[in-house]
Design an enzyme around this catalytic site. Sequence first.
Site, PDB file in Angstrom:
ATOM      1  N   CYS A  89       0.810  -1.223   0.000  1.00 26.92           N
ATOM      2  CA  CYS A  89       0.000   0.000   0.000  1.00 26.92           C
ATOM      3  C   CYS A  89       0.841   1.269   0.000  1.00 26.92           C
ATOM      4  O   CYS A  89       0.352   2.331  -0.387  1.00 26.92           O
ATOM      5  CB  CYS A  89      -0.925   0.020   1.216  1.00 26.92           C
ATOM      6  SG  CYS A  89      -2.133  -1.311   1.219  1.00 26.92           S
ATOM      7  N   HIS A 344      -9.074   3.772  -1.449  1.00 27.91           N
ATOM      8  CA  HIS A 344      -7.654   3.461  -1.308  1.00 27.91           C
ATOM      9  C   HIS A 344      -7.167   2.705  -2.544  1.00 27.91           C
ATOM     10  O   HIS A 344      -7.069   1.478  -2.533  1.00 27.91           O
ATOM     11  CB  HIS A 344      -7.481   2.624  -0.036  1.00 27.91           C
ATOM     12  CG  HIS A 344      -6.105   2.129   0.239  1.00 27.91           C
ATOM     13  ND1 HIS A 344      -4.955   2.678  -0.304  1.00 27.91           N
ATOM     14  CD2 HIS A 344      -5.673   1.097   1.029  1.00 27.91           C
ATOM     15  CE1 HIS A 344      -3.898   2.012   0.135  1.00 27.91           C
ATOM     16  NE2 HIS A 344      -4.301   1.053   0.938  1.00 27.91           N
ATOM     17  N   CYS A 374       0.407   2.100   6.594  1.00 28.60           N
ATOM     18  CA  CYS A 374       0.663   0.683   6.850  1.00 28.60           C
ATOM     19  C   CYS A 374       0.724  -0.050   5.518  1.00 28.60           C
ATOM     20  O   CYS A 374       0.159   0.399   4.518  1.00 28.60           O
ATOM     21  CB  CYS A 374      -0.424   0.091   7.739  1.00 28.60           C
ATOM     22  SG  CYS A 374      -2.092   0.174   7.075  1.00 28.60           S
TER      23      CYS A 374
END
Length: 388
Positions: A89, A344, A374
């Site tokens: 991510c 996201h 994260c």
Amino acid sequence: MPEAVIVDAVRTPIGKRNGSLADVHPADLSGYVLRALQQRTGIDPEVIDDVVWGCVNQVGDQAAQIGRYAVLAAGWPETVPGVTINRACGSSQSSFDFAAGMVMAGQYDVVVAGGVEAMTRVPLGAGRDLGRPFGSLVRERYEADLTSGEFPNEDFNQGIGAERIAKKWGFTRQRLDEYSSRSHELAAAAIDAGAFDGQLVQVPGLPEFTADEGLRRGTTAEKLAKLKPSFREDGVIHAGNASQISDGASATLITTPEKAKELGLTPIARYHSGAVSGADPLMMLTGPIPATQKVLRKSGLSISDIGAFEVNEAFAPVPLAWQAELGADDKVLNPLGGAIAVGHPLGASGTILMTRLLHHMRDRGIRYGLQTMCEGGGTANATIVELL
């Protein structure tokens, strides 16, 4: 050592799954943001030393080194190179950090950092369908946990990690849902106030696509309480307190103060400090805590020096655990909402958050901003930028 400064930062609106960007190829989407960055700054692409591009699921439409195809899609000279980065991510945040680091090392004078993810076209976990991404040595190391019956398919799982974080820090379902409804409320207020207008790229052929489309206005903790848990029957994590699956792209332009002056460019901010850290891969999502502590030590700054934080809302327990450990004030934590509200798009999210942060800092006269994310496997980036 040369300084690195950020001249501009742009992004597409974030498209919801099967939404406005569903039919746009990720290479084309990347090309659109690169073109917009060029048009806004007036920079000649010939002077760009590299394009460092984040992308997580590098299969299908996102295979074969999409950083290179982004450059070609933008219509830039064939002499401009491109590279693709995957730190889960945090991929485009790593792109941003790597680009700034190369400028500070004197290797590059001008570099573009950004990323893309078309999660409608290349589903989450598409690469894992081809095989297990870890071998026997990793499995042996975590055998007891993976075979405990807690982890689906005896594999690392972010949702279970989020459940573990909620349990460790004592977050109730009510607390998580209250935080999640706050994300929608703040995102709606930011959109209505035009906070994102100056950073958004118009995607050709989509004249009505002018805002992040995952927002659900009127979301409340009471409404979220009706949703079923996603990972455990008695769990607290569900679709409403987790980030949305999305499509999007973003890009930033980084150079030195001297080169910016030579090119007639006015930087927004300077790259102050960066750090990356690892954490428990089973809990997986606590990495922003040690990464933030590490970057604050490197920077010589304290948590109270930072005027705005972007802590990616992968799941509601992530920013809440981070806040519990770091002590940041509610008013400066994700003040524009976050991924729970607007989505996201994995490989693009790092520089989407940086774009939001930089424009917010400029709009509000905030000296220091900090971003952290994260990442799958239990790592995290943390970056501090300083307004100029």
